[in-house]
Design a protein around this motif. Structure first.
Motif, PDB file in Angstrom:
ATOM      1  N   ASN A 207       0.788  -1.235   0.000  1.00  0.00           N
ATOM      2  CA  ASN A 207       0.000   0.000   0.000  1.00  0.00           C
ATOM      3  C   ASN A 207       0.822   1.287   0.000  1.00  0.00           C
ATOM      4  OD1 ASN A 207      -2.755   0.660  -0.191  1.00  0.00           O
ATOM      5  ND2 ASN A 207      -2.677   1.545   1.850  1.00  0.00           N
TER       6      ASN A 207
ATOM      7  N   GLY B   3       2.013   2.587  -2.768  1.00  0.00           N
ATOM      8  CA  GLY B   3       1.783   3.258  -4.047  1.00  0.00           C
ATOM      9  C   GLY B   3       2.657   2.756  -5.180  1.00  0.00           C
ATOM     10  N   LYS B   4       3.137   1.515  -5.071  1.00  0.00           N
ATOM     11  CA  LYS B   4       3.976   0.971  -6.144  1.00  0.00           C
ATOM     12  C   LYS B   4       3.201   0.855  -7.443  1.00  0.00           C
ATOM     13  CE  LYS B   4       4.546  -2.663  -3.687  1.00  0.00           C
ATOM     14  NZ  LYS B   4       3.827  -2.109  -2.551  1.00  0.00           N
ATOM     15  N   SER B   5       2.022   0.277  -7.353  1.00  0.00           N
ATOM     16  CA  SER B   5       1.248   0.080  -8.581  1.00  0.00           C
ATOM     17  C   SER B   5       0.813   1.406  -9.166  1.00  0.00           C
ATOM     18  CB  SER B   5       0.029  -0.798  -8.317  1.00  0.00           C
ATOM     19  OG  SER B   5       0.439  -2.041  -7.813  1.00  0.00           O
ATOM     20  N   SER B   6       0.478   2.372  -8.311  1.00  0.00           N
ATOM     21  CA  SER B   6       0.102   3.698  -8.819  1.00  0.00           C
ATOM     22  C   SER B   6       1.272   4.293  -9.584  1.00  0.00           C
ATOM     23  CB  SER B   6      -0.267   4.631  -7.671  1.00  0.00           C
ATOM     24  OG  SER B   6      -1.213   4.049  -6.838  1.00  0.00           O
TER      25      SER B   6
ATOM     26  N   GLY C 174      -1.966  -5.701  -0.037  1.00  0.00           N
ATOM     27  CA  GLY C 174      -2.142  -6.949  -0.773  1.00  0.00           C
ATOM     28  C   GLY C 174      -3.012  -6.821  -1.998  1.00  0.00           C
ATOM     29  N   VAL C 175      -2.991  -5.677  -2.642  1.00  0.00           N
ATOM     30  CA  VAL C 175      -3.758  -5.524  -3.878  1.00  0.00           C
ATOM     31  C   VAL C 175      -3.059  -6.277  -5.005  1.00  0.00           C
ATOM     32  CG1 VAL C 175      -4.666  -3.889  -5.555  1.00  0.00           C
ATOM     33  CG2 VAL C 175      -4.592  -3.272  -3.142  1.00  0.00           C
ATOM     34  N   THR C 176      -1.762  -6.045  -5.129  1.00  0.00           N
ATOM     35  CA  THR C 176      -0.986  -6.726  -6.166  1.00  0.00           C
ATOM     36  C   THR C 176      -0.515  -8.069  -5.623  1.00  0.00           C
ATOM     37  OG1 THR C 176      -0.181  -4.574  -6.854  1.00  0.00           O
ATOM     38  CG2 THR C 176       0.954  -6.479  -7.747  1.00  0.00           C
TER      39      THR C 176
ATOM     40  N   ASP D 129       2.697  14.458  -1.552  1.00  0.00           N
ATOM     41  CA  ASP D 129       1.564  15.385  -1.369  1.00  0.00           C
ATOM     42  C   ASP D 129       0.955  15.250   0.026  1.00  0.00           C
ATOM     43  OD1 ASP D 129      -1.174  13.507  -2.656  1.00  0.00           O
ATOM     44  OD2 ASP D 129       0.866  12.787  -2.482  1.00  0.00           O
TER      45      ASP D 129
ATOM     46  N   ALA E  76       2.490   9.806  -6.954  1.00  0.00           N
ATOM     47  CA  ALA E  76       1.839   9.114  -8.065  1.00  0.00           C
ATOM     48  C   ALA E  76       0.470   9.718  -8.323  1.00  0.00           C
ATOM     49  CB  ALA E  76       1.718   7.625  -7.761  1.00  0.00           C
TER      50      ALA E  76
HETATM   51  N1  LIG Z   1      -2.158  10.915  -1.863  1.00  0.00           N
HETATM   52  C1  LIG Z   1      -1.521   9.979  -2.552  1.00  0.00           C
HETATM   53  N2  LIG Z   1      -2.035   8.747  -2.612  1.00  0.00           N
HETATM   54  C2  LIG Z   1      -1.386   7.808  -3.312  1.00  0.00           C
HETATM   55  C3  LIG Z   1      -0.165   8.080  -3.971  1.00  0.00           C
HETATM   56  N3  LIG Z   1       0.267   6.947  -4.570  1.00  0.00           N
HETATM   57  C4  LIG Z   1      -0.667   6.011  -4.292  1.00  0.00           C
HETATM   58  N4  LIG Z   1      -1.665   6.511  -3.548  1.00  0.00           N
HETATM   59  C5  LIG Z   1      -2.820   5.779  -3.020  1.00  0.00           C
HETATM   60  O1  LIG Z   1      -2.317   4.785  -2.174  1.00  0.00           O
HETATM   61  C6  LIG Z   1      -3.102   3.602  -2.232  1.00  0.00           C
HETATM   62  C7  LIG Z   1      -2.249   2.393  -2.551  1.00  0.00           C
HETATM   63  O2  LIG Z   1      -1.792   2.466  -3.872  1.00  0.00           O
HETATM   64  P1  LIG Z   1      -1.291   1.182  -4.683  1.00  0.00           P
HETATM   65  O3  LIG Z   1      -0.615   1.705  -5.893  1.00  0.00           O
HETATM   66  O4  LIG Z   1      -2.362   0.187  -4.861  1.00  0.00           O
HETATM   67  O5  LIG Z   1      -0.228   0.591  -3.675  1.00  0.00           O
HETATM   68  P2  LIG Z   1       0.711  -0.691  -3.840  1.00  0.00           P
HETATM   69  O6  LIG Z   1       1.999  -0.329  -3.238  1.00  0.00           O
HETATM   70  O7  LIG Z   1       0.723  -1.159  -5.241  1.00  0.00           O
HETATM   71  O8  LIG Z   1      -0.037  -1.711  -2.901  1.00  0.00           O
HETATM   72  P3  LIG Z   1       0.065  -3.315  -2.885  1.00  0.00           P
HETATM   73  O9  LIG Z   1      -0.078  -3.803  -4.271  1.00  0.00           O
HETATM   74  O10 LIG Z   1      -1.053  -3.739  -1.994  1.00  0.00           O
HETATM   75  O11 LIG Z   1       1.382  -3.671  -2.278  1.00  0.00           O
HETATM   76  C8  LIG Z   1      -4.179   3.891  -3.254  1.00  0.00           C
HETATM   77  O12 LIG Z   1      -5.325   4.291  -2.566  1.00  0.00           O
HETATM   78  C9  LIG Z   1      -3.596   5.031  -4.065  1.00  0.00           C
HETATM   79  O13 LIG Z   1      -4.616   5.830  -4.598  1.00  0.00           O
HETATM   80  C10 LIG Z   1       0.365   9.412  -3.890  1.00  0.00           C
HETATM   81  O14 LIG Z   1       1.417   9.744  -4.422  1.00  0.00           O
HETATM   82  N5  LIG Z   1      -0.350  10.311  -3.170  1.00  0.00           N
END
Ligand SMILES: Nc1nc2c(ncn2[C@@H]2O[C@H](COP(=O)(O)OP(=O)(O)OP(=O)(O)O)[C@@H](O)[C@H]2O)c(=O)[nH]1
Ligand SMILES: [Mg+2]
Lengths: 712, 99
Positions: A16, A18-21, A38-40, A122, A149
């Motif tokens: 969580n 923001g890797k996928s974002s 645990g989304v990805t 941000d 992201a």
């Molecule tokens: N405010 C803000 N929110 C973000 C940013 N990047 C990601 N998010 C939010 O953070 C949450 C997690 O983002 P993901 O990209 O799913 O995170 P992840 O690291 O891929 O998560 P997993 O796959 O579970 O490991 C989402 O609700 C996004 O919208 C950012 O730069 N700023």
């Protein structure tokens, strides 16, 4: 043009963060993003051409540390250790830096080229947290690029730094984290022993030594096969004794504590929090949402609201589509002179494929609702609120997240169970996910509930069906866990992320993707199924019935009846002839074989056929019924399926309820069964499961049918 | 006052003194940053009394009482309500500041 140099870059970080974002922004991909851990669950690749480079980004599942815990985390560790990407980008959740840095300290030990993306900058600014990036760079010994992201900032600097790290054009000196003397001595000693083994000389022996002291199972297995193991084991035991004597602890604990002490120091030096922490929106929302008394009602309300919206908001849109298709068939019909072609288009394609397409608004609304749950941060809360209930039934609050995903589609939900650590919990969750009624079953409910119940009751009938699914799921879990899947239960330690507003853009985008997928499915799989159904319910055609109908017709013509009576007689004759033809067809004959089995639960052979074809995809239940019932119609103008069913004497409210229950519970579509097999790894449980659900579906439909007959 | 984390009440503030649990579970708890010396506050318990939610180092963590049993803590105060905010001044530690 010259060849572009390819750089492989892995995005690694806590769940969580923001890797996928970030991956999506970097590569223009559309990987799933959600505000919970645990989304990805699998690695995904994407490319970006940047200057004279071609960068291959790999989005990995999130992990809290490099000692993996659940199956999806192992993917990440193995990728980083075995595949050795050129550059690792350690994505950090800016507002939650302290916990995120633990993984960074482990990367520091790994002797790899990495840099950090300080993401969600941000939110960091919004919260009034100030981070001294320069100093943090020095301490961590890596470049740090602030990014967002969400706001798409810091992306170009990040790319520039990736290339610099790749080209070894770095100004920051790598830093090494040192542990307390007992550990350092043990590390040196073990590393020294390992270096004596020829095969391990090229390996990073310091890293191996640290991992051994951390009781890392995989490294244990790797080193155990060498003769030096005997000496290594002695040293490890010695280190254990020392740790116990000096600190009343063990090396693993001491190493973790030292890492945290290092992080603490870095935080103290580089990060300033605002003087007083203000309560955030999350604090206020959770006072209600996680309240001891309100928590459960809020949860039930949220789920109820999603289905209510799906139905009530979707219905008028659905009606519009129905009108559109009716107009379409009205317009096309006169153009089709060939009666076979006309039947294929009107009874087959429009009644079958169109009959499924009209539910597009409902489906899109359902997915918007679910993606709102996933993106807002409520998923983890639902797991928190419901954990105790789940525990009663032998499951785990975390199992609930894939279960909710299952309301959309079972396939990603079954895959999402990889976030569960315990194999028995995982198997139990996989097996009950299909009871969470998926989006493809929605058309069946909307059709039947809409046809046989007034609008205000229909949505609640549907909700009741969904609830029944959940109840059956929980009871089945209990049954499984108290018989075949006894033993280890999953521990529950889960982070609750702060609430985040999903952006309108991302919600609409998701909705668009889902809509396109549905239309594509209707245009391919369902269209194919409809054409087959049309063919097998039209052929073979019986000349004998035709002759009989013709002779009957002339008999009516010659009889001394009034013109009105003659017309009525003719119509009923046509209807009988049609249904005799249907029964004569392949579909009819197969249906007749099944009929005795399903008669007691209120179904005739036509429903039987629809249920069989529904194994291809659940929407096909509706499209098959659309085609078969349209073929049975005598007047060529196609009425909507709902109207036909309402007027069909063999179809009652009780039949409708019974059919909803059966569709809810019986075998999921072939694609889902395939994924179940893949995730479980063997066929036996899947086959046993299929037999179980067939029996269960029959029994519960029987009860529903009989009760409804008595009560309604 | 020394006790188990599972014995704390909503609003209590405490400091972790040791973590004992089955190996993998302990690993996860430690990875979350809940180590010796970490100060936290109990925010709430779930509707059926389990799991519980705590706040430390700027993050919200939920864990079952059975997991919390293995965590020994030293209770250092009581902040009354289930808001992370109320741990200002001396309790600022649990919001991310130094101990
Ligand atoms: N405010 C803000 N929110 C973000 C940013 N990047 C990601 N998010 C939010 O953070 C949450 C997690 O983002 P993901 O990209 O799913 O995170 P992840 O690291 O891929 O998560 P997993 O796959 O579970 O490991 C989402 O609700 C996004 O919208 C950012 O730069 N700023
Ligand atoms: Mg992800």
């Amino acid at each position: 043009m010259t060849e572009r140099k390819e750089i492989s870059v892995a995005l690694a970080g806590n769940p969580n963060c923001g890797k996928s974002s970030l991956f999506n922004v970097l590569t223009g991909s559309h990987q799933k993003v959600g505000n919970f851990s645990g989304v990805t669950i699998e690695k995904h690749e994407g490319y970006l051409d940047y200057g004279s480079y071609r960068i291959r980004f790999v989005d990995l599942p999130g992990t809290y540390s490099l000692t993996p815990y659940s199956p999806e985390e192992i993917v990440t560790r193995n990728y980083l250790i075995d595949e050795r990407p050129d550059v690792v980008v350690n994505v950090l959740e800016g507002p939650n830096l302290e916990r995120n840095l633990l993984l960074t300290t482990q990367l520091m030990e790994m002797n790899i080229d990495f840099l950090a993306a300080l993401n969600m900058i941000d939110e960091v600014e919004e919260k009034g947290i100030s981070i001294d990036v320069k100093q943090l760079q020095r301490l961590l010994g890596c470049h740090i690029v602030p990014t967002s992201a969400k706001k798409r900032t810091g992306i170009d600097p990040l790319l520039a730094h990736i290339v610099r790290v790749y080209e070894k054009d770095i100004e920051i000196r790598k830093n090494k984290l040192s542990f307390r003397p007992v550990i350092e001595e043990a590390v040196d000693e073990i590393a020294g022993i390992l270096r004596r083994e020829k095969d391990l000389q090229s390996a990073d022996t310091r890293w191996l030594a640290i991992k051994l002291l951390e009781s890392d199972r995989e490294v244990y297995h790797r080193v155990q096969q060498y003769p030096v193991w005997v000496k290594v084991e002695l040293s490890l035991q010695e280190a254990m004794r020392e740790a116990a004597k000096l600190y009343d602890s063990d090396p693993e604990m001491l190493i973790t504590e030292d890492r945290h002490a290092f992080i603490r120091g870095a935080m103290k030096e580089c990060v300033r929090f605002p003087e007083e922490r203000k309560s955030t929106a999350t604090d206020y929302i959770d006072m209600v949402v996680l309240n001891r008394l309100l928590g459960l009602p809020v949860f039930l309300f949220v789920v109820w609201a999603i289905f209510q919206i799906t139905f009530t908001l979707g219905s008028p849109l659905m009606d519009m589509l129905e009108t559109l298709f009716a107009a379409l068939s009205g317009a096309i019909e006169p153009l089709l002179v060939n009666s076979t072609l006309r039947s294929i288009v009107i009874d087959g394609i429009i009644a079958g494929v169109g009959g499924v397409l009209v539910f597009l608004p409902n489906i899109v609304l359902l997915f918007i609702g679910l993606s709102f749950l996933e993106a807002s941060g409520y998923m983890a809360r639902a797991a928190f609120v419901i954990d105790k209930v789940m525990h009663r039934f032998g499951l785990h609050g975390k199992s609930f997240i894939p279960m909710i995903t299952g309301f959309g589609c079972s396939i990603p939900a079954i895959m999402a169970t990889r976030t569960l650590k315990s194999p028995t919990d995982r198997l139990a969750t996989i097996l009950i996910i299909p009871f969470m009624s998926c989006g493809a079953k929605l058309p069946v409910y909307v059709l039947l509930a809409g046809a046989f119940f007034p609008p205000d009751v229909a949505a609640n009938v549907m909700f009741a069906v969904y609830l029944l699914g959940v109840v059956v799921a929980l009871l089945s879990a209990k049954l499984l866990k108290s018989t075949v899947l006894k033993c280890d239960s999953e521990p529950f330690v889960m982070e609750l992320p702060p609430y985040r507003w999903p952006t309108l853009h991302s919600v609409l985008f998701q909705a668009k993707i889902k809509a396109m997928m549905y239309v594509r499915k209707a245009g391919t799989l369902i269209l194919a199924a409809v054409l087959i159904i049309w063919a097998v319910s039209n052929y073979p055609h019986s000349e004998e019935i035709d002759r009989w109908a013709a002779s009957e017709a002339s008999r009516i013509e010659e009889s001394p009846l009034s013109a009105v009576d003659k017309k009525a007689e003719t119509e009923s004759l046509e209807y009988r002839a049609q249904s005799l033809q249907l029964q004569h067809s392949f579909a009819g004959r197969v249906g007749k074989v099944i009929e005795p089995v399903i008669k007691p639960i209120g179904f005739d052979w036509r429903i039987g056929i629809a249920l069989v074809t529904g194994l291809a995809a659940k929407e096909v239940v509706v499209s098959t019924m659309g085609t078969i019932y349209a073929l049975g119609q005598t007047d060529e103008s196609s009425a909507e399926l709902a109207t036909i069913l309402k007027n069909d004497p063999s179809f009652s409210r009780a039949t409708a309820l019974s059919l909803m229950v059966f569709v809810l519970l019986y075998i999921p579509c072939v694609a889902a069964v395939g994924v179940m097999k893949k995730e479980i790894g063997e066929w036996r449980p899947v086959l046993l499961y299929s037999a179980y659900v067939l029996v269960l579906a029959w029994l519960l439909s029987f009860v529903t049918y009989r009760l409804a007959l008595v009560m309604l | 006052m020394y006790m188990k984390m599972s014995e704390l009440k909503v609003g209590d503030k405490a400091e972790v003194t040791s973590v004992k649990a089955e190996h993998a579970v302990r690993r996860r708890i430690l990875d979350m940053g809940l180590i010796k010396g970490t100060r936290f506050k109990v925010l709430r318990v779930a509707p059926f009394g389990d799991p519980m939610e705590i706040f430390f180092k700027g993050m919200y963590l939920s864990l079952r009482k059975s997991e919390a049993e293995g965590i020994s803590v030293h209770k250092i105060g009581y902040a009354g309500d289930g808001m992370p905010m109320s741990c200002d001044k001396e309790g600022r530690s649990c919001c991310g500041e130094a101990l």
